[in-house]
Design an enzyme around this catalytic site. Structure first.
Site, mmCIF file in Angstrom:
data_model
loop_
_atom_site.group_PDB
_atom_site.id
_atom_site.type_symbol
_atom_site.label_atom_id
_atom_site.label_comp_id
_atom_site.label_asym_id
_atom_site.label_seq_id
_atom_site.Cartn_x
_atom_site.Cartn_y
_atom_site.Cartn_z
ATOM 1 N N ASN A 27 1.155 3.444 -2.994
ATOM 2 C CA ASN A 27 1.600 3.919 -4.318
ATOM 3 C C ASN A 27 1.042 5.305 -4.640
ATOM 4 O OD1 ASN A 27 2.731 1.412 -4.609
ATOM 5 N ND2 ASN A 27 1.319 0.693 -6.191
ATOM 6 N N ASP B 145 0.828 -1.209 0.000
ATOM 7 C CA ASP B 145 0.000 0.000 0.000
ATOM 8 C C ASP B 145 0.861 1.257 0.000
ATOM 9 O OD1 ASP B 145 -2.426 1.304 -0.033
ATOM 10 O OD2 ASP B 145 -2.627 1.345 2.142
ATOM 11 N N HIS C 66 1.976 3.526 -9.387
ATOM 12 C CA HIS C 66 1.869 2.073 -9.597
ATOM 13 C C HIS C 66 3.049 1.476 -10.371
ATOM 14 C CE1 HIS C 66 -1.889 2.339 -7.594
ATOM 15 N NE2 HIS C 66 -2.536 2.961 -8.568
ATOM 16 N N LEU D 52 10.950 -20.041 -5.230
ATOM 17 C CA LEU D 52 9.896 -19.262 -4.571
ATOM 18 C C LEU D 52 8.552 -19.428 -5.282
ATOM 19 C CD1 LEU D 52 9.143 -16.782 -2.589
ATOM 20 C CD2 LEU D 52 9.584 -15.347 -4.592
#
Ligand code: IPE
Ligand code: IPE
Ligand code: MG
Length: 256
Positions: free
Chosen positions: A27, A25, A42, A136
């Site tokens: 941006n 959170d 973004h 990952l």
């Protein structure tokens, strides 16, 4: 996934998370502070994603789940929503090979039916390309909502009951867990929210039952490997009790 077994000690005896979930959170505020329109934040946020994915690969984290777009984010101005969707398509295209090279397995969780055909196709391509990778696991939560996830699981179980395949009394926490979005992965050990807000915003509601919560004021585009290490250091000092007493947990750790 069974709670209480997912964190692993590293060779130095420090507790490291197996699964990290992040609400990326800030941006919009990052851009506005620079006098830019909020959506300009973004693309810079995507660069932070690249950094953090690489940092997680280097640190041997098994699963990283990133909240990219919530089921409520459709309420934003149409222009911002369509710019985010374009960015999503472009980033998937651009990052696919790099992710693959790094052994990352990419998955998207959320209701993808709402996305354009192009975006759905792009998601499918990257998921297929990387599905055999064993490094990952990167889960991107897009058009995801914790309430949506619980409802879709309830609906699937109700359907099985309706078809006579399941009895209501057979519905248990573990069966419910297996019907949610990522039955084959451990639930998050560490939840990170950047941008200063202290709320879950309909992210992983069920799966965060025993997750350690970490909040930082750093805005997502500024989040880097040092910020990740600060969160990991904080996590390593947490005592996870899963309902037991602190003494029980200490005795168990000393015995093992
Ligand atoms: C998070 O940053 C990205 C998305 C929700 C897509 P925001 O856009 O919410 O940034 P702030 O919270 O307005 O600063
Ligand atoms: C949560 O951030 C969703 C994502 C980061 C994708 P929001 O910015 O949408 O959350 P609220 O609206 O401030 O709770
Ligand atoms: Mg926000």
């Amino acid at each position: 996934m069974t709670q209480g077994t997912s964190q692993e000690p590293d060779p130095h005896g420090k507790q490291v998370p197996q699964h990290i979930a992040v609400i990326m959170d800030g941006n919009g505020r990052w851009a506005k502070r620079r006098g830019l329109p909020r959506y300009a934040g973004h693309p810079v946020g995507v660069e932070a994603v690249r950094r953090i994915v690489e940092a997680c690969v280097e640190r041997g984290i098994s699963v990283l789940t990133l909240f990219a777009f919530s089921s409520e984010n459709w309420r934003r101005p149409q222009k911002e929503v369509s710019l985010i969707m374009d960015l999503f398509i472009r980033s998937l295209k651009k990052e696919a090979r790099r992710l693959h090279r790094n052994g990352v397995k990419l998955r998207v969780i959320g209701d993808r039916k709402a996305f354009s055909d192009t975006l759905q196709r792009q998601i499918h391509e990257v998921e297929s390309l990387t599905e055999g990778n064993t490094g990952l696991t990167l889960q991107v939560a897009a058009n995801y909502g914790g309430q949506w996830d619980i409802v879709q699981a309830a609906r699937r179980l109700a359907q099985r009951v309706h078809e006579g395949d399941l009895l209501p009394e057979q519905i248990s926490e573990s069966l419910f867990d297996e019907t949610l979005s990522f039955p084959d992965l451990p639930n998050p050990d560490l939840f990170i929210r950047t941008g200063g807000e202290k709320r879950i915003s309909n992210f992983l509601l069920w799966q965060c039952a025993y997750t350690e919560l970490y909040f930082t004021d750093i805005l997502w585009p500024d989040f880097d490997s040092a910020a990740l290490d600060a969160a990991l250091a904080d996590f390593s000092n947490r005592q996870r009790r899963f309902g037991r007493t602190g003494d029980q947990v200490r005795d168990q750790a000393e015995a093992s």
